[in-house]
Motif scaffolding. Structure first.
Motif: not given
Length: 631
Positions: A383-399
């Motif tokens: 689950x943490x791997x899935x979360x890390x991927x989603x956090x990375x995507x969120x940071x990209x969209x936030x940028x």
């Protein structure tokens, strides 16, 4: 079009507030829950004579009340003598009555782990020989039901209130000091304070029922409230309320005397004082989580607590500041527009916050997993791997969102200059003095002209492609955050990888020691029937695992290790080398998740295939097997 902007802004802000829990809950709740790592007598054990006591060992220290550890006879009568005691480290015992008769006994426990989470479970052992029992050891409902839902909602709202309060105030002080006079930002920060205060009071009332009975009627039990106030969690909640009183004074000064201060030197001194005081209060509020829950438990607690405080403050500065920025872009008055300098300052703050989040997140992940293999071998790691991927995507969209807001902010001062350059008569309707008889008419015309000017500015603002791009990127950001929040919610209810592996290692060690002493055989076989509630683990215990008669125990557990019943379980033994079998065995159901069969005949020694057929519904079943040397 202008009438639809405000509801859309409110929707985006609400979705953004939903994202405020994503990193906080991951950093806060996803930590070291206690787990049962050993017991004496062990689960399913058959002892020759009645033990004098029952001992339970957990992966960390737990809090116990007088009835936290119970032992029940086959008729459901409690056979413990006195209250549980901590004999050493993480081992707890309770005395038993003397002269207990033969039969199957149930051990039930309900405790609070050192990280504030209630845990519960049960298992059985037998004296002399197994027997039927009237006690059900199905999953305990600790921390669940209506009280559990309310407590979880209160935790979530407390995080959201903290984000809005700290992030909104930080945005005003660090990025846009003129925003102290904007009513929308004032309401945002005050609403954060109210939300955090109300949620903290609610958690204080719910805590007693949450960790004990789980009954709604116990929420207002004063005795339970008194017990909560004596715990680490209760003290932390009271400390948070005291800090919120200081935060109320901070808000009053920020939106009162600070906003009205005009002299530059005095305002600079007051800014410094508010910044220092605000950081102290914000760090204290963050510490009320870090020092009472997960960061205070486990390895390197002295490092983990300040790291957790920094993590919480970074999340607040980023997501709370972004919420304030959105409100400023949409709700700033025409005479006090948001300038590009404020946007650039926020970009710097946001970038620094993301760097802090990455650094602290890496440390917390290592602390909770302990090994690379735990990413794959444990549910928490996956689950943490899935979360890390989603956090990375969120940071990209936030940028992308920050790029759009920067472009949009550049257009705000230009629009303000255009309005300022318009002739006064054009904005007011007329620049000449009106006769007294026409003064009321002139005032009405001026108001109409001002309304038309404001509407024209809003239409121009909404038609800006930069603003449209911002709305799209923030909507995408909110969508990713909603998915991430769902994953994080599951993650917070999952046993951490380090704890899970420690518990498995301890259980395996205990099983190996038991097997070496008795010659018993233990086989664990995961299964998945493909249906609802179809995953679990079936354990076969064969004693003494030799030619002739044997006693067999079958245990069925959920992935979290708790016993549960299924409609049918069958076992078959096959010695393929001698073309012998399958020899079917249908065990008798003893209690929840436990079946047994006596007199299981193994005719000769060899490498036997033991196949177990598990049926979890009328149509869902699967057969799993393992080979083992018997005899």
């Amino acid at each position: 079009m202008t009438q639809t902007i405000a509801p859309r802004v409110r929707t985006l802000v609400l979705l953004l507030l939903a994202a405020t829990g994503l990193l906080l809950t991951g950093a806060g709740q996803a930590s070291a829950h206690a787990a049962l790592s050993g017991s004496d007598p062990q689960q399913g054990a058959v002892v020759d004579k009645a033990p004098a006591q029952v001992s339970l060992t957990f992966t960390e220290q737990v809090s116990m009340s007088d009835d936290s550890l119970r032992v029940l006879d086959p008729k459901g009568k409690q056979v413990t003598s006195g209250a549980p005691s901590n004999v050493s480290g993480t081992t707890y015992t309770v005395k038993l009555h003397s002269g207990l008769p033969d039969g199957t006994y149930t051990v039930s426990y309900q405790v609070v782990s050192a990280d504030s989470h209630p845990i519960a479970g049960a298992y059985t052992f037998s004296i002399g020989a197994p027997s039927a029992t009237s006690v059900s050891v199905a999953d305990e409902t600790v921390g669940g039901g209506v009280v559990g839902w309310l407590y979880g909602f209160g935790r979530y709202m407390s995080y959201a209130g903290f984000i809005v309060l700290v992030g909104g105030a930080a945005f005003v002080l660090a990025c846009w000091q003129r925003g102290a006079g904007v009513p929308a930002l004032q309401r945002l920060v005050v609403s954060g304070w109210i939300t955090l205060t109300a949620a903290t009071l609610g958690l204080l009332l719910l805590r007693g029922a949450y960790t004990s009975s789980g009954q709604v009627g116990d929420i207002f039990d004063l005795d339970l409230l008194g017990q909560v106030l004596q715990t680490k969690t209760g003290a932390a909640l009271v400390s948070r309320l005291l800090l919120l009183a200081a935060a109320a004074l901070f808000i009053a000064v920020l939106f009162g005397a600070y906003d009205k201060r005009e002299e530059e030197e005095e305002k600079r001194d007051l800014t410094f004082g508010l910044a220092v005081g605000g950081v102290v209060v914000a760090a204290g509020l963050a510490a009320s989580w870090a020092m009472s829950e997960h960061a205070s438990v486990g390895i390197q607690a002295g490092i983990a607590m300040p790291v957790d405080i920094l993590h919480l403050l970074a999340v607040a500065a980023w997501l709370g500041g972004l919420t304030a920025l959105l409100l400023a872009l949409y709700r700033a008055p025409a005479d006090n527009p948001l300038d590009s300098t404020a946007v650039r300052r926020f970009s710097t703050v946001a970038f620094s916050s993301v760097v802090a989040l990455v650094a602290t997140g890496i440390y917390q992940s290592w602390r909770q997993l302990g090994s690379w293999s735990a990413f794959i071998d444990t549910t928490y790691g996956q689950l943490l791997l899935v979360k890390i991927g989603l956090v990375a995507l969120l940071v990209g969209v936030a940028y992308l969102s920050r790029r759009w807001t920067a472009r949009l902010a550049e257009t705000v001062p230009a629009a303000a200059e255009v309005v300022a350059k318009e002739p006064a008569g054009a904005r007011a309707g007329t620049g000449s003095k009106q006769p007294d008889g026409d003064s009321e008419r002139a005032a009405q015309l001026a108001r109409q002209q001002a309304a038309m000017d404001a509407a024209r500015q809003k239409r121009s603002r909404d038609a800006d492609p930069n603003r449209f791009g911002l709305r799209r990127s923030v909507l995408a950001e909110a969508g990713v955050a909603v998915v991430l929040l769902a994953v994080t919610t599951v993650l917070t209810q999952t046993e951490p990888g380090r704890t899970e592996e420690d518990a498995k290692a301890a259980s395996s060690s205990a099983a190996s020691a038991s097997d070496s002493e008795s010659g018993a055989l233990t086989l664990d076989m995961p299964f998945d029937t493909g249906g609802e509630d179809g995953k679990g683990l079936v354990r076969i215990d064969l004693d003494p695992a030799r030619v002739g008669g044997n006693e067999m125990h079958v245990y069925v557990q959920r992935p979290n290790g708790r016993a549960f019943d299924i409609p049918e379980v069958k076992v078959a033994f096959t010695l393929e080398a001698k073309d012998l079998g399958p020899l079917p065995v249908t065990p008798d159901h003893i209690t929840t998740g436990h079946w047994t069969a006596t007199g299981v005949q193994i005719p000769m020694a060899g490498d036997w295939k033991i196949a177990v057929t598990v049926r979890t519904s009328d149509i869902d079943q699967v057969t799993v097997d393992k080979n083992a040397q018997i005899g």
